[in-house]
Design a protein around this motif. Sequence first.
Motif, PDB file in Angstrom:
ATOM      1  N   VAL A 255       5.192  -3.339  -8.084  1.00  0.00           N
ATOM      2  CA  VAL A 255       4.427  -2.256  -7.459  1.00  0.00           C
ATOM      3  C   VAL A 255       2.976  -2.254  -7.931  1.00  0.00           C
ATOM      4  N   ASP A 256       2.726  -2.694  -9.156  1.00  0.00           N
ATOM      5  CA  ASP A 256       1.368  -2.671  -9.689  1.00  0.00           C
ATOM      6  C   ASP A 256       0.566  -3.916  -9.343  1.00  0.00           C
TER       7      ASP A 256
ATOM      8  N   ARG B  35       1.739  -4.518  -3.602  1.00  0.00           N
ATOM      9  CA  ARG B  35       1.994  -3.085  -3.709  1.00  0.00           C
ATOM     10  C   ARG B  35       2.328  -2.422  -2.362  1.00  0.00           C
TER      11      ARG B  35
END
Length: 495
Positions: free
Chosen positions: A384-385, A390
């Motif tokens: 996600v980062d 993302r």
Amino acid sequence: MTSRIPRDSRLRLVRPRPLAAAPRAVNQRRPRRPAPRPPEGTPAPAELAGLARTGLAGPVRVARWADTALGPGSAGATADGKATLSAATAERAAADLGLSTAQVRADWDTARLAGLVEVHGDSARPGWRLRAWDRDDSAVLRGWVALFDAWSLASPEPEEQEPAAVAEVVSAMPQVLSFLQLSAGPVPVEQLLDLLQQRVTELRTERCEVPYEPGIAHPALPGARQSPESGPARPAADAPNPADPGADPDFASVGDTPLAPLLDWALRALVFVGALTYGDGQATLTPLGSWAVWVKLEQICVAAQSPAGNIEQAAEDMLRGCAQLRPNAARAEYRAWLAARPVGNAVTELIHAARGEDALLRGLAFEALRVVGAPAEPDVHAVVDEPALRPYALLWLAEHDGVDPEDAHEVLTREEATWLWVDTAAAVADHGESPMLVRHLESAVQPTVPQLLDEVRAVGHPRTVQVLVALAAAHPDPALAKAVRRAAFQVHTGG
């Protein structure tokens, strides 16, 4: 005659709609293969779902208790951020449900593997399958198959065994299960041990770890090629029998690792998830287990017979092959490709392919991860980062949590949505046709082209210049094309 309509009216976007995954480069209609029929005697889906509901009644009970007593997203449900139920929560559940804390923990872990409950750090919430459990047979069967796929996690592996040996047995068990399914009845454990030894030896031989020498069982029948799509190799007629006094002592082990205890562990783990029965020296698939193995074999056969033939390809090559298929055909290829390899390895390959430079493969990789479902959730959370992944990861997680795909785009910020629009446009520019790129304008969240261009310039996507140049060349409106070319030049010169 002079018009009072503003000259820039042609730069206004119309019909904004949610962002979609990267479109397929080519839509080709292919003749549909008739839906295969399961083997004779296989229960109907409703009956199979009933069996799954019975087998998972305990985990469902614990999951519903957590939903009611703790509430969705309640903190403190887990102790270490690794989905381990905290002592206080386990004791509270045991008191409320009249169970031992050991049984509560076992049911909790099973519920998690079946996707009935989802754990995020120190909080837990009910999965979408729990919400649909009583009314949706397909959700029940998908939950049970997720547990079946995770059988090696459902029962602790033998501590005295080397992890590498355990991994080899896990990789070899699909062939053992295929043999059980094709046998359609009880199979002596000695015969399964024979097959497991052949398959593990074959795996090591493929890695050049075990040389072929006299006195060591050969991994395959003479002239036979073992592969997922060809089904399991049947034991050779002259293969040593471990039950015979004169059996080759190396036959029931590969290297220094005895396989009999590992086979016993694997069979007991499969009994735990409800896939087979095991006793009196024999093993038999349950109706649920036989159906699940048949489904996976059928998926492999479909892929082997398909024009794409992606079953043995690496993830990146498989995704490139699926780019030419219609969505349903592509999903069938994903399912077959996934069925032919351990789910953890498959997810790792797909994530690696998504990190590449080809935006089309990025979108397709996350489509394949949607087919994986719950087992892919930790890996998707882990990326996600990463800026490039993302937006895709957030959409995947939203849909996994039960958000309607048409509304999932609402989880993205304006900047994330713009980045995804540019990435998808890059996929279209590389693999699609000009009209597709022009139509892609309609999916932007910005209401006008000037706003879109301002935010595209600010988002910093590495393909921004190429996308704008391609869009300017493709668009038939001279005013819009000029504005887009000017924006491309400004990005190129750092303006």
